[in-house]
Design a protein around this motif. Structure first.
Motif, PDB file in Angstrom:
ATOM      1  N   ALA A 404       0.830  -1.208   0.000  1.00  0.00           N
ATOM      2  CA  ALA A 404       0.000   0.000   0.000  1.00  0.00           C
ATOM      3  C   ALA A 404       0.858   1.250   0.000  1.00  0.00           C
ATOM      4  N   TYR A 405       0.325   2.297  -0.601  1.00  0.00           N
ATOM      5  CA  TYR A 405       0.891   3.633  -0.432  1.00  0.00           C
ATOM      6  C   TYR A 405       0.102   4.272   0.703  1.00  0.00           C
ATOM      7  N   THR A 406       0.817   4.747   1.713  1.00  0.00           N
ATOM      8  CA  THR A 406       0.122   5.291   2.879  1.00  0.00           C
ATOM      9  C   THR A 406       0.523   6.753   3.070  1.00  0.00           C
ATOM     10  N   PHE A 407      -0.440   7.567   3.462  1.00  0.00           N
ATOM     11  CA  PHE A 407      -0.191   9.004   3.566  1.00  0.00           C
ATOM     12  C   PHE A 407      -0.847   9.578   4.801  1.00  0.00           C
ATOM     13  N   ILE A 408      -0.218  10.624   5.352  1.00  0.00           N
ATOM     14  CA  ILE A 408      -0.905  11.442   6.361  1.00  0.00           C
ATOM     15  C   ILE A 408      -1.712  12.477   5.585  1.00  0.00           C
ATOM     16  N   TYR A 409      -2.955  12.667   5.995  1.00  0.00           N
ATOM     17  CA  TYR A 409      -3.814  13.656   5.333  1.00  0.00           C
ATOM     18  C   TYR A 409      -3.133  15.022   5.285  1.00  0.00           C
ATOM     19  N   SER A 410      -3.197  15.639   4.125  1.00  0.00           N
ATOM     20  CA  SER A 410      -2.596  16.959   3.953  1.00  0.00           C
ATOM     21  C   SER A 410      -3.675  17.906   3.422  1.00  0.00           C
ATOM     22  N   PRO A 411      -4.023  18.949   4.188  1.00  0.00           N
ATOM     23  CA  PRO A 411      -5.095  19.847   3.727  1.00  0.00           C
ATOM     24  C   PRO A 411      -4.683  20.567   2.436  1.00  0.00           C
ATOM     25  N   ARG A 412      -5.586  20.587   1.467  1.00  0.00           N
ATOM     26  CA  ARG A 412      -5.330  21.264   0.192  1.00  0.00           C
ATOM     27  C   ARG A 412      -6.270  22.443   0.050  1.00  0.00           C
ATOM     28  N   GLU A 413      -5.701  23.623  -0.027  1.00  0.00           N
ATOM     29  CA  GLU A 413      -6.506  24.844  -0.100  1.00  0.00           C
ATOM     30  C   GLU A 413      -7.518  24.751  -1.247  1.00  0.00           C
ATOM     31  N   GLY A 414      -8.758  25.115  -0.953  1.00  0.00           N
ATOM     32  CA  GLY A 414      -9.778  25.108  -2.009  1.00  0.00           C
ATOM     33  C   GLY A 414     -10.645  23.861  -1.967  1.00  0.00           C
ATOM     34  N   THR A 415     -10.206  22.827  -1.229  1.00  0.00           N
ATOM     35  CA  THR A 415     -11.016  21.604  -1.141  1.00  0.00           C
ATOM     36  C   THR A 415     -11.913  21.683   0.105  1.00  0.00           C
ATOM     37  N   PRO A 416     -13.056  20.981   0.101  1.00  0.00           N
ATOM     38  CA  PRO A 416     -13.949  21.050   1.263  1.00  0.00           C
ATOM     39  C   PRO A 416     -13.288  20.586   2.565  1.00  0.00           C
ATOM     40  N   ALA A 417     -12.450  19.552   2.509  1.00  0.00           N
ATOM     41  CA  ALA A 417     -11.866  19.028   3.750  1.00  0.00           C
ATOM     42  C   ALA A 417     -10.947  20.056   4.413  1.00  0.00           C
ATOM     43  N   ALA A 418     -10.343  20.921   3.593  1.00  0.00           N
ATOM     44  CA  ALA A 418      -9.416  21.918   4.151  1.00  0.00           C
ATOM     45  C   ALA A 418     -10.149  22.890   5.069  1.00  0.00           C
ATOM     46  N   LYS A 419     -11.471  22.989   4.904  1.00  0.00           N
ATOM     47  CA  LYS A 419     -12.242  23.911   5.754  1.00  0.00           C
ATOM     48  C   LYS A 419     -12.721  23.227   7.038  1.00  0.00           C
ATOM     49  N   ARG A 435       1.947   2.796  12.719  1.00  0.00           N
ATOM     50  CA  ARG A 435       1.263   1.509  13.003  1.00  0.00           C
ATOM     51  C   ARG A 435       0.773   0.879  11.706  1.00  0.00           C
ATOM     52  N   LEU A 436       0.210   1.699  10.860  1.00  0.00           N
ATOM     53  CA  LEU A 436      -0.287   1.170   9.584  1.00  0.00           C
ATOM     54  C   LEU A 436       0.880   0.620   8.755  1.00  0.00           C
ATOM     55  N   ASN A 437       1.968   1.384   8.707  1.00  0.00           N
ATOM     56  CA  ASN A 437       3.116   0.926   7.910  1.00  0.00           C
ATOM     57  C   ASN A 437       3.674  -0.383   8.440  1.00  0.00           C
ATOM     58  N   ALA A 438       3.660  -0.547   9.759  1.00  0.00           N
ATOM     59  CA  ALA A 438       4.165  -1.796  10.338  1.00  0.00           C
ATOM     60  C   ALA A 438       3.306  -2.964   9.838  1.00  0.00           C
ATOM     61  N   LEU A 439       2.001  -2.743   9.781  1.00  0.00           N
ATOM     62  CA  LEU A 439       1.107  -3.805   9.294  1.00  0.00           C
ATOM     63  C   LEU A 439       1.334  -4.073   7.802  1.00  0.00           C
ATOM     64  N   VAL A 440       1.469  -2.980   7.041  1.00  0.00           N
ATOM     65  CA  VAL A 440       1.708  -3.116   5.593  1.00  0.00           C
ATOM     66  C   VAL A 440       2.972  -3.955   5.378  1.00  0.00           C
ATOM     67  N   ASN A 441       4.027  -3.627   6.128  1.00  0.00           N
ATOM     68  CA  ASN A 441       5.290  -4.352   5.965  1.00  0.00           C
ATOM     69  C   ASN A 441       5.165  -5.811   6.383  1.00  0.00           C
TER      70      ASN A 441
END
Ligand code: SAH
Ligand code: SF4
Ligand code: F3S
Length: 518
Positions: A404-419, A435-441
């Motif tokens: 899996a590719y795993t990411f920490i959420y990053s707010p993007r200006e202009g998107t609803p989640a950023a608000k 923790r997730l990466n340990a499971l992925v590995n």
């Protein structure tokens, strides 16, 4: 309307729209007012969000304008690519245009006359890399005032980025967006003539431009776009704003391109789109989807066909039925889930639940028993609770993804989640990612271990990165294999017996002479 008239009419629209210009100039600074007098076309995420009823325009009339031919004589170009396969492929198109203009490619920034940064806006750290690189290139630009420096790709579509470049990196010569890479000759020519930064970014829904030249990286694997844009508007994601609306290439164009690549000896094709499962939904004259396209491509004499990226919501039975035919349709499916919690999925606007996702996985596994699945996951979405995160872990265990590719959420200006207000501290997000990466590995390692003693088909791509005596290539399920073998195996599909599974890769030995599997 031909292409030039269309462009001119767009420029007039922008030039006439003084109210819009005012609001942008107020937001930036009076210093930039001079840019608006020129054909400065600033981006607007607000405009980019619109989805009208206008039909997609297909253009087949791309030509290098006569006056630009030979522009690159004695000059070299260098393109640095960030982000996804779509950007990689756009770089191949821009390289094709540069070569058609007479430029030569170079591997180093030092001897380049034109440098382009083809950028990605998906997460803040992707953007920071580009701003960092611009900082480095400033010195080079000082040393070589004739050097042209350009920023293109997804970041150029964001007004905040363009404004920051104007303020902090004014030595940049040109900024252009994802919709106008075919305008590269005109943009270069303007940049050579102009003392000011040339900015041409269209915040529109998007067309399909065919017959652009391409210089592909390598002659073994090739990308083929099947559609552009995205209409899913997942609440965290910037792509629908930077890439425009979903629009599909006509099947005959795609099939023609794949046939040509097969004739040229390519062994593997990856069909590209941000949401390939929506392929064909925009056709008004026929009912034709990704399953139908794959069924036709299945008949082309080329050993390996992949596709990326799938959206679970549009993944239909027809596609599963076609993929089950196997042959050159590889059984590795990248199926981003993003979260294992139905509540989080709802706020992300993914439009499926945990249960629906698991049902789909079950369907795929039943029809294609050996299918390997990989995924993308975001942790630390605004207000994600511990329980919701645990649901992601449990879904991961249940599906047993290959990786899996795993990411920490990053707010993007202009998107609803950023608000959205977010009560999850960064420390907690980082801990969840670990923790997730340990499971992925853990699961990845277990899956790789199962390969020991087995024989796999490997498409040999070249020497391994760390040891020129060792060859490297990928299995049908995208596992990297290192093995000793003759250089003549490069570009061929060979059988390799796996001796040892490492953390991320497999070590093996070739078991017979280079043989073509299909
Ligand atoms: N079209 C693809 C994804 C393209 S972006 C799809 O829908 O599957 C690749 C991945 O980046 C996404 O799957 C998601 O996991 C991640 N991503 C997108 N926006 C993000 C954001 N704002 N913060 C963190 N990760 C993000
Ligand atoms: Fe982004 Fe969602 Fe579109 Fe993927 S489907 S590109 S995550 S909006
Ligand atoms: Fe990045 Fe744009 Fe691709 S934002 S992930 S380069 S579509």
């Amino acid at each position: 309307m031909n292409e030039q008239q269309r462009i001119d009419s767009q420029k007039v629209t922008v030039a006439d729209n003084s109210a819009d210009k005012k609001s942008v100039s107020e937001k930036t600074s009076a210093d930039f007012a001079k840019y608006f007098e020129k054909t400065y076309q600033p981006p607007s995420l607000k405009d980019a969000k619109k989805r009208g009823k206008e039909e997609v325009q297909y253009h087949n009339d791309f030509k290098i304008p006569e006056q630009f031919k030979g522009m690159g004589q004695g000059r070299k170009f260098y393109i640095r690519t960030y982000g996804c396969q779509m950007n990689e492929h756009d770089t191949e198109v821009m390289a094709g245009i540069f070569m058609a203009l007479g430029y030569e490619p170079t591997d180093g920034v030092e001897d380049a006359n034109v440098i382009l940064l083809n950028t990605c806006a998906i997460r803040e750290n992707a953007e920071n890399k580009v701003f960092g690189e611009l900082g480095h290139l400033k010195a080079l630009k000082k040393e070589k005032p004739d050097l042209l420096l350009g920023v293109c790709g997804c970041m150029s579509q964001e007004e905040s980025v363009v404004n920051r470049i104007l303020k902090v990196h004014p030595f940049v010569d040109m900024i252009f967006g994802t919709h106008n890479i075919h305008r590269l000759p005109n943009i270069l020519s303007e940049a050579y003539l102009s003392k000011e930064m040339v900015i041409e970014v269209w915040s529109k829904e998007g067309d399909v431009i065919e017959n652009l030249p391409k210089i592909r990286k390598g002659n073994i694997k090739a990308w083929v776009n099947i559609m552009y844009g995205c209409d899913k508007f997942c609440t965290y994601c910037i792509v629908p704003y930077t890439r425009g609306k979903e629009r599909s290439r006509r099947p005959e164009e795609i099939i023609h391109e794949v046939r040509q690549l097969a004739a040229q000896g390519y062994k593997e094709i990856t069909l590209l789109g941000q949401n390939v499962n929506a392929y064909g939904k925009d056709f008004e004259d026929m009912n034709y989807g990704l399953g139908d396209l794959m069924d036709e491509i299945h008949k082309i004499d080329i050993p390996r066909i992949r596709f990326t990226t799938s959206h679970p919501r549009d993944f239909d039975d027809r596609l599963i039925e076609v993929l089950a035919k196997g042959g050159n349709l590889l059984d590795h499916i990248h199926l981003p889930v993003q979260s294992g919690s139905s509540e989080v999925l709802k706020i992300m606007a993914r439009k499926y639940t945990r249960e629906r996702y698991l049902e789909l996985v079950q369907k795929i596994k039943t029809a294609i028993p050996n299918a390997s699945l990989t995924t993308d996951i975001i942790v630390g979405f605004p207000n994600e609770t511990d329980e919701q995160f645990e649901e992601t872990l449990s879904l991961y265990r249940e599906v047993e993804f290959d990786s899996a590719y795993t990411f920490i959420y990053s707010p993007r200006e202009g998107t609803p989640a950023a608000k959205m207000k977010d009560n999850v501290p960064m420390e907690v997000k980082k801990e969840r990612l670990q923790r997730l990466n340990a499971l992925v590995n853990e699961i990845s390692a277990k899956k790789l271990k199962e390969y020991e003693g087995k024989i796999v088909n490997v498409l040999v791509e070249g020497e391994s990165k760390n040891n020129p005596d060792v060859l490297a290539g990928y299995t049908e399920k995208s596992k990297l294999v290192n093995f000793r073998g003759p250089k003549s195996a490069v570009g061929q599909i060979v059988k390799v017996k796996i001796i040892k599974a490492k953390t991320w890769t497999l070590d093996g030995e070739m078991v017979e002479e280079a043989v073509e599997v299909i």
